[in-house]
Scaffold this motif. Sequence first.
Motif, PDB file in Angstrom:
ATOM      1  N   ILE A 117       0.842  -1.199   0.000  1.00  0.00           N
ATOM      2  CA  ILE A 117       0.000   0.000   0.000  1.00  0.00           C
ATOM      3  C   ILE A 117       0.880   1.253   0.000  1.00  0.00           C
ATOM      4  CG2 ILE A 117      -1.588   1.365   1.425  1.00  0.00           C
ATOM      5  CD1 ILE A 117      -2.885  -1.319   2.240  1.00  0.00           C
ATOM      6  N   TYR A 118       1.854   1.294   0.890  1.00  0.00           N
ATOM      7  CA  TYR A 118       2.741   2.456   0.948  1.00  0.00           C
ATOM      8  C   TYR A 118       3.580   2.595  -0.314  1.00  0.00           C
ATOM      9  CZ  TYR A 118       1.512   3.580   5.704  1.00  0.00           C
ATOM     10  OH  TYR A 118       0.825   3.966   6.821  1.00  0.00           O
ATOM     11  N   SER A 119       4.008   1.482  -0.879  1.00  0.00           N
ATOM     12  CA  SER A 119       4.801   1.527  -2.111  1.00  0.00           C
ATOM     13  C   SER A 119       3.996   2.087  -3.275  1.00  0.00           C
ATOM     14  CB  SER A 119       5.314   0.129  -2.462  1.00  0.00           C
ATOM     15  OG  SER A 119       6.224  -0.314  -1.502  1.00  0.00           O
ATOM     16  N   VAL A 120       2.762   1.655  -3.412  1.00  0.00           N
ATOM     17  CA  VAL A 120       1.908   2.158  -4.495  1.00  0.00           C
ATOM     18  C   VAL A 120       1.652   3.650  -4.311  1.00  0.00           C
ATOM     19  CG1 VAL A 120      -0.390   2.019  -5.530  1.00  0.00           C
ATOM     20  CG2 VAL A 120       0.848  -0.065  -5.010  1.00  0.00           C
ATOM     21  N   GLY A 121       1.391   4.071  -3.072  1.00  0.00           N
ATOM     22  CA  GLY A 121       1.199   5.490  -2.796  1.00  0.00           C
ATOM     23  C   GLY A 121       2.445   6.301  -3.119  1.00  0.00           C
ATOM     24  N   PHE A 122       3.598   5.787  -2.724  1.00  0.00           N
ATOM     25  CA  PHE A 122       4.862   6.463  -3.025  1.00  0.00           C
ATOM     26  C   PHE A 122       5.068   6.586  -4.530  1.00  0.00           C
ATOM     27  CE2 PHE A 122       9.271   6.135  -4.324  1.00  0.00           C
ATOM     28  CZ  PHE A 122       9.796   7.273  -3.748  1.00  0.00           C
ATOM     29  N   MET A 123       4.819   5.493  -5.250  1.00  0.00           N
ATOM     30  CA  MET A 123       5.011   5.518  -6.700  1.00  0.00           C
ATOM     31  C   MET A 123       4.082   6.523  -7.376  1.00  0.00           C
ATOM     32  SD  MET A 123       5.847   1.568  -7.759  1.00  0.00           S
ATOM     33  CE  MET A 123       4.404   0.855  -6.987  1.00  0.00           C
ATOM     34  N   ALA A 124       2.866   6.649  -6.872  1.00  0.00           N
ATOM     35  CA  ALA A 124       1.929   7.616  -7.446  1.00  0.00           C
ATOM     36  C   ALA A 124       2.438   9.040  -7.250  1.00  0.00           C
ATOM     37  CB  ALA A 124       0.549   7.447  -6.814  1.00  0.00           C
ATOM     38  N   ILE A 125       2.900   9.356  -6.050  1.00  0.00           N
ATOM     39  CA  ILE A 125       3.425  10.696  -5.777  1.00  0.00           C
ATOM     40  C   ILE A 125       4.705  10.936  -6.567  1.00  0.00           C
ATOM     41  CG2 ILE A 125       4.392  12.199  -3.990  1.00  0.00           C
ATOM     42  CD1 ILE A 125       1.313  11.847  -3.924  1.00  0.00           C
ATOM     43  N   HIS A 126       5.560   9.944  -6.628  1.00  0.00           N
ATOM     44  CA  HIS A 126       6.804  10.064  -7.395  1.00  0.00           C
ATOM     45  C   HIS A 126       6.494  10.351  -8.864  1.00  0.00           C
ATOM     46  CE1 HIS A 126      10.380   8.603  -9.572  1.00  0.00           C
ATOM     47  NE2 HIS A 126      11.017   9.163  -8.559  1.00  0.00           N
ATOM     48  N   TYR A 127       5.526   9.662  -9.414  1.00  0.00           N
ATOM     49  CA  TYR A 127       5.130   9.895 -10.807  1.00  0.00           C
ATOM     50  C   TYR A 127       4.657  11.335 -11.003  1.00  0.00           C
ATOM     51  CZ  TYR A 127       2.477   9.843 -15.111  1.00  0.00           C
ATOM     52  OH  TYR A 127       1.991  10.161 -16.358  1.00  0.00           O
ATOM     53  N   LEU A 128       3.795  11.811 -10.098  1.00  0.00           N
ATOM     54  CA  LEU A 128       3.304  13.193 -10.213  1.00  0.00           C
ATOM     55  C   LEU A 128       4.457  14.185 -10.183  1.00  0.00           C
ATOM     56  CD1 LEU A 128       0.151  13.167  -7.911  1.00  0.00           C
ATOM     57  CD2 LEU A 128       0.207  13.442 -10.396  1.00  0.00           C
ATOM     58  N   VAL A 129       5.368  14.013  -9.241  1.00  0.00           N
ATOM     59  CA  VAL A 129       6.480  14.960  -9.085  1.00  0.00           C
ATOM     60  C   VAL A 129       7.421  14.918 -10.287  1.00  0.00           C
ATOM     61  CG1 VAL A 129       8.540  15.465  -7.712  1.00  0.00           C
ATOM     62  CG2 VAL A 129       6.360  15.017  -6.573  1.00  0.00           C
ATOM     63  N   THR A 130       7.764  13.724 -10.754  1.00  0.00           N
ATOM     64  CA  THR A 130       8.704  13.645 -11.872  1.00  0.00           C
ATOM     65  C   THR A 130       8.065  14.043 -13.198  1.00  0.00           C
ATOM     66  OG1 THR A 130       8.271  11.277 -12.160  1.00  0.00           O
ATOM     67  CG2 THR A 130      10.166  11.897 -10.802  1.00  0.00           C
ATOM     68  N   THR A 131       6.760  13.872 -13.313  1.00  0.00           N
ATOM     69  CA  THR A 131       6.082  14.199 -14.566  1.00  0.00           C
ATOM     70  C   THR A 131       5.622  15.649 -14.620  1.00  0.00           C
ATOM     71  OG1 THR A 131       5.327  11.915 -14.754  1.00  0.00           O
ATOM     72  CG2 THR A 131       4.180  13.542 -16.102  1.00  0.00           C
ATOM     73  N   TYR A 132       5.063  16.142 -13.501  1.00  0.00           N
ATOM     74  CA  TYR A 132       4.441  17.462 -13.494  1.00  0.00           C
ATOM     75  C   TYR A 132       5.090  18.466 -12.550  1.00  0.00           C
ATOM     76  CZ  TYR A 132       0.840  14.766 -15.849  1.00  0.00           C
ATOM     77  OH  TYR A 132       0.167  13.952 -16.721  1.00  0.00           O
ATOM     78  N   GLY A 133       6.095  18.044 -11.781  1.00  0.00           N
ATOM     79  CA  GLY A 133       6.773  18.944 -10.857  1.00  0.00           C
ATOM     80  C   GLY A 133       6.193  18.881  -9.454  1.00  0.00           C
ATOM     81  N   GLU A 134       6.968  19.394  -8.512  1.00  0.00           N
ATOM     82  CA  GLU A 134       6.567  19.340  -7.102  1.00  0.00           C
ATOM     83  C   GLU A 134       5.256  20.065  -6.825  1.00  0.00           C
ATOM     84  OE1 GLU A 134       9.716  20.546  -4.502  1.00  0.00           O
ATOM     85  OE2 GLU A 134      11.125  19.128  -5.398  1.00  0.00           O
ATOM     86  N   GLN A 135       5.002  21.133  -7.561  1.00  0.00           N
ATOM     87  CA  GLN A 135       3.780  21.901  -7.316  1.00  0.00           C
ATOM     88  C   GLN A 135       2.519  21.091  -7.619  1.00  0.00           C
ATOM     89  OE1 GLN A 135       5.888  22.436  -9.829  1.00  0.00           O
ATOM     90  NE2 GLN A 135       4.656  22.385 -11.682  1.00  0.00           N
TER      91      GLN A 135
END
Length: 56
Positions: free
Chosen positions: A31-49
């Motif tokens: 569960i935590y890994s999937v959540g981390f991967m989702a946030i990581h994808y957002l940050v690397t694709t669209y930026g921290e904002q």
Amino acid sequence: MVLASTLMPLPTLESQRDWNAQRDPLKASQIYSVGFMAIHYLVTTYGEQSVGTLIQ
């Protein structure tokens, strides 16, 4: 080993109650890994904002 076909869909991660009820350590880690991967994808694709924008 966790197979790709067993990954949880993101909508299943919406409930805090479900997160707290998880007693299987392997499932909790997943569960935590999937959540981390989702946030990581957002940050690397669209930026921290993008994370702040999503939360708002």
